[in-house]
Design a protein around this motif. Sequence first.
Motif, PDB file in Angstrom:
ATOM      1  N   GLU A 116       0.801  -1.212  -0.104  1.00  0.00           N
ATOM      2  CA  GLU A 116      -0.097   0.048  -0.069  1.00  0.00           C
ATOM      3  C   GLU A 116       0.939   1.324  -0.096  1.00  0.00           C
ATOM      4  OE1 GLU A 116      -3.016   0.400  -0.626  1.00  0.00           O
ATOM      5  OE2 GLU A 116      -3.975  -1.252  -0.189  1.00  0.00           O
ATOM      6  N   HIS A 166      -0.289   4.977   0.285  1.00  0.00           N
ATOM      7  CA  HIS A 166      -0.791   5.235   1.729  1.00  0.00           C
ATOM      8  C   HIS A 166       0.642   5.267   2.901  1.00  0.00           C
ATOM      9  CE1 HIS A 166      -4.633   5.134   0.508  1.00  0.00           C
ATOM     10  NE2 HIS A 166      -4.371   4.024  -0.284  1.00  0.00           N
ATOM     11  N   ILE A 167       1.570   5.321   2.340  1.00  0.00           N
ATOM     12  CA  ILE A 167       2.856   5.715   3.083  1.00  0.00           C
ATOM     13  C   ILE A 167       2.667   7.319   3.416  1.00  0.00           C
ATOM     14  CG2 ILE A 167       5.248   6.561   2.944  1.00  0.00           C
ATOM     15  CD1 ILE A 167       5.782   3.752   1.204  1.00  0.00           C
ATOM     16  N   ASN A 168       2.794   7.625   4.591  1.00  0.00           N
ATOM     17  CA  ASN A 168       2.487   8.882   4.876  1.00  0.00           C
ATOM     18  C   ASN A 168       3.665   9.709   4.804  1.00  0.00           C
ATOM     19  OD1 ASN A 168       2.662  11.424   6.796  1.00  0.00           O
ATOM     20  ND2 ASN A 168       0.766  10.489   7.215  1.00  0.00           N
ATOM     21  N   CYS A 208      -8.683   7.344   2.063  1.00  0.00           N
ATOM     22  CA  CYS A 208      -8.533   6.286   3.137  1.00  0.00           C
ATOM     23  C   CYS A 208      -8.900   6.818   4.488  1.00  0.00           C
ATOM     24  CB  CYS A 208      -7.370   5.691   3.175  1.00  0.00           C
ATOM     25  SG  CYS A 208      -5.932   6.662   4.020  1.00  0.00           S
ATOM     26  N   ASN A 224      -7.030   9.017   6.400  1.00  0.00           N
ATOM     27  CA  ASN A 224      -5.749   9.434   6.807  1.00  0.00           C
ATOM     28  C   ASN A 224      -5.272  10.793   6.431  1.00  0.00           C
ATOM     29  OD1 ASN A 224      -5.658   7.123   8.369  1.00  0.00           O
ATOM     30  ND2 ASN A 224      -3.998   6.051   7.393  1.00  0.00           N
ATOM     31  N   LEU A 284       5.094   6.927  13.340  1.00  0.00           N
ATOM     32  CA  LEU A 284       5.088   6.949  11.933  1.00  0.00           C
ATOM     33  C   LEU A 284       6.056   6.148  11.068  1.00  0.00           C
ATOM     34  CD1 LEU A 284       4.542   9.193   9.579  1.00  0.00           C
ATOM     35  CD2 LEU A 284       6.447  10.335  10.402  1.00  0.00           C
ATOM     36  N   ASN A 307       4.594   3.362   8.492  1.00  0.00           N
ATOM     37  CA  ASN A 307       5.241   3.346   7.065  1.00  0.00           C
ATOM     38  C   ASN A 307       5.713   1.870   6.640  1.00  0.00           C
ATOM     39  OD1 ASN A 307       4.006   5.616   6.368  1.00  0.00           O
ATOM     40  ND2 ASN A 307       5.927   6.894   6.409  1.00  0.00           N
ATOM     41  N   GLN A 347      -1.641   3.715  14.737  1.00  0.00           N
ATOM     42  CA  GLN A 347      -3.084   3.846  14.283  1.00  0.00           C
ATOM     43  C   GLN A 347      -3.496   5.177  13.191  1.00  0.00           C
ATOM     44  OE1 GLN A 347      -5.674   1.347  15.017  1.00  0.00           O
ATOM     45  NE2 GLN A 347      -4.123   0.334  16.116  1.00  0.00           N
ATOM     46  N   LYS A 348      -2.808   6.197  13.450  1.00  0.00           N
ATOM     47  CA  LYS A 348      -3.207   7.408  12.752  1.00  0.00           C
ATOM     48  C   LYS A 348      -2.498   7.340  11.083  1.00  0.00           C
ATOM     49  CE  LYS A 348      -3.058  12.215  13.989  1.00  0.00           C
ATOM     50  NZ  LYS A 348      -2.887  13.175  14.715  1.00  0.00           N
ATOM     51  N   TYR A 349      -1.389   6.532  11.209  1.00  0.00           N
ATOM     52  CA  TYR A 349      -0.704   6.572   9.868  1.00  0.00           C
ATOM     53  C   TYR A 349      -0.683   5.299   9.063  1.00  0.00           C
ATOM     54  CZ  TYR A 349       0.820  11.122  11.879  1.00  0.00           C
ATOM     55  OH  TYR A 349       0.805  12.513  12.347  1.00  0.00           O
ATOM     56  N   THR A 350      -1.337   4.638   9.269  1.00  0.00           N
ATOM     57  CA  THR A 350      -1.455   3.172   8.626  1.00  0.00           C
ATOM     58  C   THR A 350      -2.889   3.105   7.846  1.00  0.00           C
ATOM     59  OG1 THR A 350      -2.086   2.278  10.805  1.00  0.00           O
ATOM     60  CG2 THR A 350      -0.035   1.657   9.675  1.00  0.00           C
ATOM     61  N   PHE A 351      -3.000   2.219   6.638  1.00  0.00           N
ATOM     62  CA  PHE A 351      -4.171   2.174   5.884  1.00  0.00           C
ATOM     63  C   PHE A 351      -5.139   1.324   6.789  1.00  0.00           C
ATOM     64  CE2 PHE A 351      -5.871  -0.142   2.362  1.00  0.00           C
ATOM     65  CZ  PHE A 351      -6.596   0.937   1.599  1.00  0.00           C
ATOM     66  N   PRO A 352      -6.525   1.629   6.838  1.00  0.00           N
ATOM     67  CA  PRO A 352      -7.344   0.928   7.561  1.00  0.00           C
ATOM     68  C   PRO A 352      -7.044  -0.518   7.651  1.00  0.00           C
ATOM     69  CG  PRO A 352      -8.502   2.927   6.588  1.00  0.00           C
ATOM     70  CD  PRO A 352      -6.956   2.588   5.898  1.00  0.00           C
ATOM     71  N   ARG A 380      -3.945  -1.219   9.714  1.00  0.00           N
ATOM     72  CA  ARG A 380      -4.167  -0.856  11.040  1.00  0.00           C
ATOM     73  C   ARG A 380      -4.768  -1.703  11.881  1.00  0.00           C
ATOM     74  NH1 ARG A 380      -8.361   3.756  10.378  1.00  0.00           N
ATOM     75  NH2 ARG A 380      -6.744   4.481   9.354  1.00  0.00           N
TER      76      ARG A 380
END
Lengths: 318, 318
Positions: A161, A164-166, A176, A178, B247, B251, B283-288, B291
Amino acid sequence: MKKLIGIDLGGTTIKFAILTENGEVQQKWSIETDISNNGRNIVPNIIESIKYHLEIYGLSREDIIGIGMGSPGSVDLENGTVIGAYNLNWESLQPVKEQIENGTGIPFFIDNDANVASLGEQWIGAGKGSNNVVFVTLGTGVGGGIIAEGKLVHGVGAAGEIGHINVDPNGYTCTCGNIGCLETVASATGIVRLARDMSEQYAGESKLKYLIDDGQQVTAKIVMDQAKENDPLAIKVLDKFNFYLGLACGNIANVLHPETIVLGGGVSAAGQILINGVDHYFQKYTFPQIRNSTKIKFAELGNDAGIIGAASLVKRQS
Amino acid sequence: MKKLIGIDLGGTTIKFAILTENGEVQQKWSIETDISNNGRNIVPNIIESIKYHLEIYGLSREDIIGIGMGSPGSVDLENGTVIGAYNLNWESLQPVKEQIENGTGIPFFIDNDANVASLGEQWIGAGKGSNNVVFVTLGTGVGGGIIAEGKLVHGVGAAGEIGHINVDPNGYTCTCGNIGCLETVASATGIVRLARDMSEQYAGESKLKYLIDDGQQVTAKIVMDQAKENDPLAIKVLDKFNFYLGLACGNIANVLHPETIVLGGGVSAAGQILINGVDHYFQKYTFPQIRNSTKIKFAELGNDAGIIGAASLVKRQS
């Protein structure tokens, strides 16, 4: 010599190929994807098309080692089922493997479309000969596939994914849910978003700014083309895009140390200007030993990556 | 039942263990690392120590399937050599495998120390039963190991440089020369760096700030302990640490979707307060989809991860 069949199942067309065991495409055809009636005609159409073309080419099912397919949605590799492929209207579980094996008498293998395209590039494309390849598709969204130590990485199921890397914890909200995903800035729509935002704060002369302010439709291609023509705003937008993509690729490389990171998808058509810019930031954010060995390259198989990679599933799993 | 030998080669001590094929440690001992004379005594000392202990325990070389070792420096897996292990004074190429196999008559396997520790946790520790495990060590530096689809990922050779994932393009300069590596903020020295910097800008009451301003020696443990006692500055520092680590872990998970991310090393001794905080940002930075399935856990094997993982090399490669 026995053959492989590769199928690239998309929301608009289904592409087919008959290949040698070395990945050489010998025959290629496609049919429209009939998504009516909850996509119930898709698998029967695939079976019929395979049978028809085998007959045309004078092949029997004994000549085919197996069929591989890349599919959208959530793919269960072991059971060969697909669920939640909304662009096919496949909302409920589809027993694809069972149906196609029953219908053709040929062993069938399946994986998701982004993974399959990366297998194609690793087999005979930009990642040829390498056991460690990362594939990044830059299109409407940003996706990818990871091949590590020769294996396609699925993890629990959703590995790859990459979109969806931040890349910016204070960035844009992603589909998504985020904030700051790579996809919000490195997809085709992401680049346009960057251009619109940066245009608002840009005071100088710029064709790109003129087009945006004039209400004309601006696409990722227009932004890239303007950058090539040295439009100062477009250059700033491209630099920001390069920063985000270089940072994401750098961090992937710090973790996996691949030989090659392959960039594909519509946005990558921008060409050398893009590779140079991404590589600049990639160099900046990678550990020295990695920076000196991982190469960023363009995909080589274009639209054929899907059918070729799908065929390679047969060789990997049979 | 046949046995395995695991060796954890460090700059101060060399740890040894004799294990069953199931990873149960039956005997354990250690010797000092003699780095004098360009580290020339290290391998002879290892050979002598193994022979001596096999004799003590009434074992012959036929009872041992193989010896596995984790080493610092740059390890060539195939040839079994090590170079550039500066804490051992091994600057030139060391033919470790050849020497140990000749000296003991037992097959020998080697990998780098961070990789070996992750194999240990994956075999019988926090990642037991999982084919997709990421191990992050938080110590003087930040390191790690990646197991994807059951395979230890080396990539071109330096995979697992988790400490050099970029978490802040405007951050601190790292020993590697880059700016904003995870190691600059999530290692033991990194946490102290954060505390000192944040203390300068902090105006309220705080024991931690008092200690820093008073010139007392502040360690990562002191920062963590103060956070547990609700010191307001220490809580802010821990939150920043959690953000960076969450973070980075997020990632990695977006790319590899591991079942487990295992946190080890001295800093992880802070305990539950740390897992909770890291998980918040994870939780905040991962694809649902990711997560909801990837778990962050503490390492379970402590200092034994190295010897256990080293022994597992034998099972993987022999």
